[in-house]
Write an enzyme that holds these catalytic residues in place. Sequence first.
Site, mmCIF file in Angstrom:
data_model
loop_
_atom_site.group_PDB
_atom_site.id
_atom_site.type_symbol
_atom_site.label_atom_id
_atom_site.label_comp_id
_atom_site.label_asym_id
_atom_site.label_seq_id
_atom_site.Cartn_x
_atom_site.Cartn_y
_atom_site.Cartn_z
ATOM 1 N N PRO A 225 18.628 13.022 31.051
ATOM 2 C CA PRO A 225 18.209 14.284 31.386
ATOM 3 C C PRO A 225 17.643 14.353 32.911
ATOM 4 C CG PRO A 225 16.597 13.028 30.085
ATOM 5 C CD PRO A 225 17.857 12.123 30.259
ATOM 6 N N ASN A 226 17.889 15.822 33.195
ATOM 7 C CA ASN A 226 17.597 16.026 34.743
ATOM 8 C C ASN A 226 18.212 15.617 35.767
ATOM 9 O OD1 ASN A 226 15.108 17.490 33.650
ATOM 10 N ND2 ASN A 226 14.247 15.550 33.189
ATOM 11 N N ARG B 201 16.292 18.222 42.717
ATOM 12 C CA ARG B 201 15.142 17.841 42.276
ATOM 13 C C ARG B 201 14.628 16.769 43.017
ATOM 14 N NH1 ARG B 201 15.906 13.240 37.720
ATOM 15 N NH2 ARG B 201 13.843 13.242 36.989
ATOM 16 N N TYR C 145 14.976 11.254 45.114
ATOM 17 C CA TYR C 145 16.352 10.973 44.585
ATOM 18 C C TYR C 145 17.361 11.444 45.634
ATOM 19 C CZ TYR C 145 13.984 10.774 40.128
ATOM 20 O OH TYR C 145 12.974 10.400 38.943
ATOM 21 N N ASN D 241 22.377 5.592 33.603
ATOM 22 C CA ASN D 241 21.123 5.859 34.046
ATOM 23 C C ASN D 241 20.546 6.854 32.807
ATOM 24 O OD1 ASN D 241 18.860 6.872 35.334
ATOM 25 N ND2 ASN D 241 19.731 7.506 37.041
ATOM 26 N N ALA E 218 14.692 9.406 32.195
ATOM 27 C CA ALA E 218 13.426 9.434 31.381
ATOM 28 C C ALA E 218 13.466 8.776 29.948
ATOM 29 C CB ALA E 218 12.466 11.000 31.247
ATOM 30 N N HIS F 266 12.499 5.017 29.281
ATOM 31 C CA HIS F 266 11.089 4.651 28.986
ATOM 32 C C HIS F 266 10.490 5.032 27.494
ATOM 33 C CE1 HIS F 266 11.440 4.360 33.333
ATOM 34 N NE2 HIS F 266 11.434 5.414 33.287
ATOM 35 N N ASP G 132 19.250 1.076 20.487
ATOM 36 C CA ASP G 132 20.057 0.913 19.180
ATOM 37 C C ASP G 132 21.426 1.037 19.694
ATOM 38 O OD1 ASP G 132 17.596 -0.114 18.160
ATOM 39 O OD2 ASP G 132 17.417 1.723 16.633
ATOM 40 N N GLU H 17 22.282 -1.111 33.872
ATOM 41 C CA GLU H 17 21.438 0.141 34.077
ATOM 42 C C GLU H 17 21.237 0.412 35.395
ATOM 43 O OE1 GLU H 17 17.811 -1.174 31.852
ATOM 44 O OE2 GLU H 17 16.516 0.403 32.730
ATOM 45 N N HIS I 197 19.042 3.165 38.250
ATOM 46 C CA HIS I 197 18.035 3.858 38.545
ATOM 47 C C HIS I 197 18.194 4.020 39.856
ATOM 48 C CE1 HIS I 197 16.367 3.731 34.459
ATOM 49 N NE2 HIS I 197 16.279 2.460 34.617
ATOM 50 N N ILE I 198 18.034 5.463 40.379
ATOM 51 C CA ILE I 198 18.288 5.772 41.659
ATOM 52 C C ILE I 198 16.965 5.387 42.499
ATOM 53 C CG2 ILE I 198 18.693 7.704 43.219
ATOM 54 C CD1 ILE I 198 19.955 9.122 40.860
ATOM 55 N N ARG J 149 6.929 2.965 41.383
ATOM 56 C CA ARG J 149 6.239 4.362 40.813
ATOM 57 C C ARG J 149 5.221 4.163 39.803
ATOM 58 N NH1 ARG J 149 11.468 7.940 39.852
ATOM 59 N NH2 ARG J 149 9.599 9.628 40.086
ATOM 60 N N ARG K 258 6.922 4.099 34.238
ATOM 61 C CA ARG K 258 8.279 3.852 34.368
ATOM 62 C C ARG K 258 8.482 2.352 34.571
ATOM 63 N NH1 ARG K 258 9.930 9.059 35.965
ATOM 64 N NH2 ARG K 258 8.053 10.144 36.744
HETATM 65 C C1 DQA Z 1 15.450 7.572 37.119
HETATM 66 C C2 DQA Z 1 14.013 7.003 36.888
HETATM 67 C C3 DQA Z 1 13.266 7.401 35.766
HETATM 68 O O1 DQA Z 1 11.850 7.145 35.590
HETATM 69 C C4 DQA Z 1 13.271 9.094 35.601
HETATM 70 O O2 DQA Z 1 12.770 9.635 34.702
HETATM 71 C C5 DQA Z 1 14.550 9.535 35.933
HETATM 72 C C6 DQA Z 1 15.443 9.148 37.030
HETATM 73 C C7 DQA Z 1 16.106 7.112 38.309
HETATM 74 O O3 DQA Z 1 17.236 7.321 38.387
HETATM 75 O O4 DQA Z 1 15.333 6.705 39.425
HETATM 76 O O5 DQA Z 1 14.733 10.902 35.718
HETATM 77 O O6 DQA Z 1 16.221 7.019 36.078
#
Ligand code: DQA
Length: 146
Positions: free
Chosen positions: A10-11, A18, A23, A74, A77, A80, A87, A98, A100-101, A107, A111
Amino acid sequence: MKPIHILNGPNLNLLGKRQPEVYGHETLADVETRCAALAAELGVGLHFAQSNHEGAIVEMIHAARDAASAIVINPAAYTHTSVAILDALNAFNGPVIEVHISNVHKRESFRHHSYVSLRADGVIAGCGTEGYLLALRRVVSLLRAG
Ligand code: DQA
């Protein structure tokens, strides 16, 4: 070799707009273009997707069971919070990395915990969008090593 699936939570569709101070300025389409170029250079197929919905991400992971040789994810959110994504990944047999940017460990404390890390073969955090390229190289070397 089956394609590598890069899945985004998401997002991340708002990447570039954003919180650019966290990011960066690249869009998700820019990231996909860079990943596609690297996949071509490495001689592997690529499927790149994003969803804002937890169930849709679970279904993408189910689809990857037959269609993908590895997953780069990725989960944003949902990293977490989502036992459902953990699963689903536990039902996938190939390598999982995995990404994360941002450096989630620098942070907020919420997280710092990742359900997905309980399954991931590797975790890349804080390397910006370059983390996707590093993850792609890593899954290809894991797959080539057999
Ligand atoms: C994220 C880190 C997460 O905590 C956050 O909710 C994101 C992006 C990252 O790519 O740094 O949406 O996964």
